[in-house]
Design a protein around this motif. Structure first.
Motif, PDB file in Angstrom:
ATOM      1  N   LEU A 142       0.837  -1.199   0.000  1.00 55.34           N
ATOM      2  CA  LEU A 142       0.000   0.000   0.000  1.00 55.34           C
ATOM      3  C   LEU A 142       0.871   1.247   0.000  1.00 55.34           C
ATOM      4  O   LEU A 142       0.596   2.207  -0.739  1.00 55.34           O
ATOM      5  N   GLY A 143       1.931   1.247   0.802  1.00 51.73           N
ATOM      6  CA  GLY A 143       2.833   2.388   0.836  1.00 51.73           C
ATOM      7  C   GLY A 143       3.481   2.654  -0.502  1.00 51.73           C
ATOM      8  O   GLY A 143       3.604   3.810  -0.933  1.00 51.73           O
ATOM      9  N   GLY A 144       3.919   1.589  -1.186  1.00 53.81           N
ATOM     10  CA  GLY A 144       4.521   1.772  -2.498  1.00 53.81           C
ATOM     11  C   GLY A 144       3.559   2.396  -3.491  1.00 53.81           C
ATOM     12  O   GLY A 144       3.924   3.306  -4.256  1.00 53.81           O
ATOM     13  N   LEU A 145       2.308   1.943  -3.483  1.00 55.83           N
ATOM     14  CA  LEU A 145       1.307   2.499  -4.390  1.00 55.83           C
ATOM     15  C   LEU A 145       0.991   3.951  -4.046  1.00 55.83           C
ATOM     16  O   LEU A 145       0.877   4.813  -4.932  1.00 55.83           O
ATOM     17  N   LEU A 146       0.866   4.248  -2.761  1.00 52.13           N
ATOM     18  CA  LEU A 146       0.567   5.617  -2.338  1.00 52.13           C
ATOM     19  C   LEU A 146       1.690   6.579  -2.721  1.00 52.13           C
ATOM     20  O   LEU A 146       1.427   7.743  -3.050  1.00 52.13           O
ATOM     21  N   ALA A 178       1.696  20.092 -15.409  1.00 53.14           N
ATOM     22  CA  ALA A 178       0.468  20.197 -16.197  1.00 53.14           C
ATOM     23  C   ALA A 178      -0.401  21.370 -15.782  1.00 53.14           C
ATOM     24  O   ALA A 178      -1.456  21.592 -16.364  1.00 53.14           O
ATOM     25  N   GLY A 179       0.009  22.110 -14.778  1.00 50.38           N
ATOM     26  CA  GLY A 179      -0.767  23.251 -14.313  1.00 50.38           C
ATOM     27  C   GLY A 179      -1.219  23.049 -12.892  1.00 50.38           C
ATOM     28  O   GLY A 179      -1.389  21.902 -12.443  1.00 50.38           O
ATOM     29  N   PRO A 180      -1.408  24.133 -12.150  1.00 50.55           N
ATOM     30  CA  PRO A 180      -1.765  24.031 -10.730  1.00 50.55           C
ATOM     31  C   PRO A 180      -3.045  23.228 -10.506  1.00 50.55           C
ATOM     32  O   PRO A 180      -4.043  23.425 -11.193  1.00 50.55           O
ATOM     33  N   LEU A 181      -3.001  22.330  -9.541  1.00 54.54           N
ATOM     34  CA  LEU A 181      -4.181  21.571  -9.149  1.00 54.54           C
ATOM     35  C   LEU A 181      -4.849  22.257  -7.968  1.00 54.54           C
ATOM     36  O   LEU A 181      -4.164  22.712  -7.050  1.00 54.54           O
ATOM     37  N   PRO A 182      -6.175  22.336  -7.960  1.00 48.92           N
ATOM     38  CA  PRO A 182      -6.845  22.898  -6.787  1.00 48.92           C
ATOM     39  C   PRO A 182      -6.644  21.990  -5.578  1.00 48.92           C
ATOM     40  O   PRO A 182      -6.730  20.768  -5.691  1.00 48.92           O
ATOM     41  N   TRP A 183      -6.342  22.606  -4.467  1.00 52.71           N
ATOM     42  CA  TRP A 183      -6.134  21.858  -3.226  1.00 52.71           C
ATOM     43  C   TRP A 183      -5.054  20.784  -3.406  1.00 52.71           C
ATOM     44  O   TRP A 183      -5.196  19.652  -2.949  1.00 52.71           O
ATOM     45  N   ALA A 184      -3.966  21.159  -4.061  1.00 53.84           N
ATOM     46  CA  ALA A 184      -2.903  20.198  -4.376  1.00 53.84           C
ATOM     47  C   ALA A 184      -2.332  19.555  -3.120  1.00 53.84           C
ATOM     48  O   ALA A 184      -2.028  18.355  -3.106  1.00 53.84           O
ATOM     49  N   ALA A 185      -2.154  20.355  -2.063  1.00 50.89           N
ATOM     50  CA  ALA A 185      -1.542  19.819  -0.843  1.00 50.89           C
ATOM     51  C   ALA A 185      -2.373  18.677  -0.258  1.00 50.89           C
ATOM     52  O   ALA A 185      -1.821  17.747   0.350  1.00 50.89           O
ATOM     53  N   VAL A 237       3.545   6.393  -5.387  1.00 48.58           N
ATOM     54  CA  VAL A 237       3.358   6.679  -6.811  1.00 48.58           C
ATOM     55  C   VAL A 237       2.209   7.667  -7.001  1.00 48.58           C
ATOM     56  O   VAL A 237       2.306   8.607  -7.799  1.00 48.58           O
ATOM     57  N   VAL A 238       1.111   7.465  -6.290  1.00 53.46           N
ATOM     58  CA  VAL A 238      -0.035   8.383  -6.392  1.00 53.46           C
ATOM     59  C   VAL A 238       0.375   9.788  -5.974  1.00 53.46           C
ATOM     60  O   VAL A 238       0.063  10.773  -6.658  1.00 53.46           O
ATOM     61  N   SER A 239       1.102   9.902  -4.861  1.00 52.40           N
ATOM     62  CA  SER A 239       1.529  11.200  -4.371  1.00 52.40           C
ATOM     63  C   SER A 239       2.409  11.912  -5.393  1.00 52.40           C
ATOM     64  O   SER A 239       2.197  13.098  -5.704  1.00 52.40           O
ATOM     65  N   ASP A 240       3.388  11.201  -5.935  1.00 51.09           N
ATOM     66  CA  ASP A 240       4.301  11.828  -6.884  1.00 51.09           C
ATOM     67  C   ASP A 240       3.623  12.143  -8.207  1.00 51.09           C
ATOM     68  O   ASP A 240       3.988  13.108  -8.882  1.00 51.09           O
ATOM     69  N   ALA A 241       2.640  11.332  -8.584  1.00 50.31           N
ATOM     70  CA  ALA A 241       1.882  11.645  -9.796  1.00 50.31           C
ATOM     71  C   ALA A 241       1.114  12.953  -9.628  1.00 50.31           C
ATOM     72  O   ALA A 241       1.075  13.792 -10.545  1.00 50.31           O
ATOM     73  N   CYS A 242       0.522  13.153  -8.447  1.00 47.61           N
ATOM     74  CA  CYS A 242      -0.187  14.410  -8.174  1.00 47.61           C
ATOM     75  C   CYS A 242       0.774  15.586  -8.135  1.00 47.61           C
ATOM     76  O   CYS A 242       0.490  16.667  -8.674  1.00 47.61           O
ATOM     77  N   PRO A 278      -0.992  14.088   2.077  1.00 46.39           N
ATOM     78  CA  PRO A 278      -1.525  12.937   2.827  1.00 46.39           C
ATOM     79  C   PRO A 278      -1.059  11.602   2.256  1.00 46.39           C
ATOM     80  O   PRO A 278      -0.709  10.683   3.014  1.00 46.39           O
ATOM     81  N   THR A 279      -1.047  11.481   0.925  1.00 47.33           N
ATOM     82  CA  THR A 279      -0.608  10.222   0.320  1.00 47.33           C
ATOM     83  C   THR A 279       0.891  10.013   0.548  1.00 47.33           C
ATOM     84  O   THR A 279       1.348   8.873   0.753  1.00 47.33           O
ATOM     85  N   TYR A 280       1.657  11.102   0.526  1.00 49.07           N
ATOM     86  CA  TYR A 280       3.106  10.997   0.763  1.00 49.07           C
ATOM     87  C   TYR A 280       3.400  10.514   2.177  1.00 49.07           C
ATOM     88  O   TYR A 280       4.153   9.549   2.382  1.00 49.07           O
ATOM     89  N   TRP A 281       2.801  11.162   3.165  1.00 52.94           N
ATOM     90  CA  TRP A 281       3.085  10.766   4.544  1.00 52.94           C
ATOM     91  C   TRP A 281       2.495   9.405   4.878  1.00 52.94           C
ATOM     92  O   TRP A 281       3.073   8.643   5.659  1.00 52.94           O
ATOM     93  N   ALA A 282       1.351   9.074   4.285  1.00 52.17           N
ATOM     94  CA  ALA A 282       0.796   7.735   4.489  1.00 52.17           C
ATOM     95  C   ALA A 282       1.749   6.680   3.915  1.00 52.17           C
ATOM     96  O   ALA A 282       1.946   5.619   4.517  1.00 52.17           O
ATOM     97  N   ALA A 283       2.345   6.970   2.752  1.00 53.62           N
ATOM     98  CA  ALA A 283       3.308   6.039   2.156  1.00 53.62           C
ATOM     99  C   ALA A 283       4.514   5.836   3.065  1.00 53.62           C
ATOM    100  O   ALA A 283       4.945   4.697   3.319  1.00 53.62           O
TER     101      ALA A 283
END
Length: 217
Positions: free
Chosen positions: A165-169, A183-190, A171-176, A195-200
């Motif tokens: 789960l940590g490994g997948l999270l 690709a341009g600013p994401l709303p509520w990027a943090a 990847v999700v965090s870094d993709a965001c 959360p996904t980074y620290w959960a990982a």
């Protein structure tokens, strides 16, 4: 140690709020790396006698260096990228102390396709000077994530599932994070990245076996 996980959660939430809601910069500068320090503290006594222990610690320390570098998103991006690349190499080496590299190749196929799909969507926005470092980073990140899945597949234990789960999270965090940058600013990027980074990182720290003191009822 019972208070450590709630403290990690409180510090993480405060850091995210500080980032999104315009709280004093100094508060975010302190709480962001301090949250990773607390996760390192969680990992430090664990894994006694495990050859992976040193490398997980090294990965968390490299991640802490990356956290500090990325407090300055523009100037610190490349040093942060290198720091996290080293962190993933440390993690990958740690995980291969328990299971041979790519022992279940399908995990690498999945993560390779996932990483390729994400990178293809963002490639047009990656500056030429960063293309080689970004590709190197993506290779290391996807290999780290894939190796966590190898452990979960070939040795199905609660700690290995937590690690996967940590490994997948991660990847999700870094993709965001990459989408927000290239690709341009994401709303509520943090709220997507942190959360996904620290959960990982919490999952990776928790993969190490508890110390004898923690195991006592």
């Amino acid at each position: 140690m019972q208070w450590l996980n709630p403290l990690i959660l409180v510090c993480a939430l405060a850091a995210i709020l500080g980032s999104q809601l315009g709280a004093p910069t100094a508060l975010f500068f302190v709480l962001k790396p301090f949250t990773t320090v607390l996760i390192l503290w969680r990992a430090w006594p664990r894994g006694e006698g495990d050859a992976a222990r040193l490398w997980v610690r090294a990965g968390l320390l490299a991640s802490l260096a990356g956290d500090v570098a990325l407090l300055w998103p523009r100037e610190g991006f490349l040093p942060g990228l290198v720091s996290f690349l080293l962190a993933h190499l440390c993690y990958l080496w740690a995980f291969t102390r328990h299971q041979r590299f790519a022992a279940w190749p399908w995990a690498f196929v999945f993560y390779g396709l996932l990483a390729g799909a994400i990178l293809s969507q963002l490639w047009a926005g990656v500056p030429a000077a960063l293309q080689a470092p970004v590709v190197a980073y993506v290779l290391c990140l996807s290999a780290m994530g894939a190796q966590t899945a190898v452990l979960a597949r070939l040795s199905d234990t609660p700690r290995n599932r937590l690690l996967a789960l940590g490994g997948l999270l991660f990847v999700v965090s870094d993709a965001c994070l990459a989408a927000n940058k290239f690709a341009g600013p994401l709303p509520w990027a943090a709220w997507m990245v942190l959360p996904t980074y620290w959960a990982a990182q919490w999952c990776i720290a928790g993969w190490l076996a508890p110390s004898a003191k923690e195991s006592k009822p």
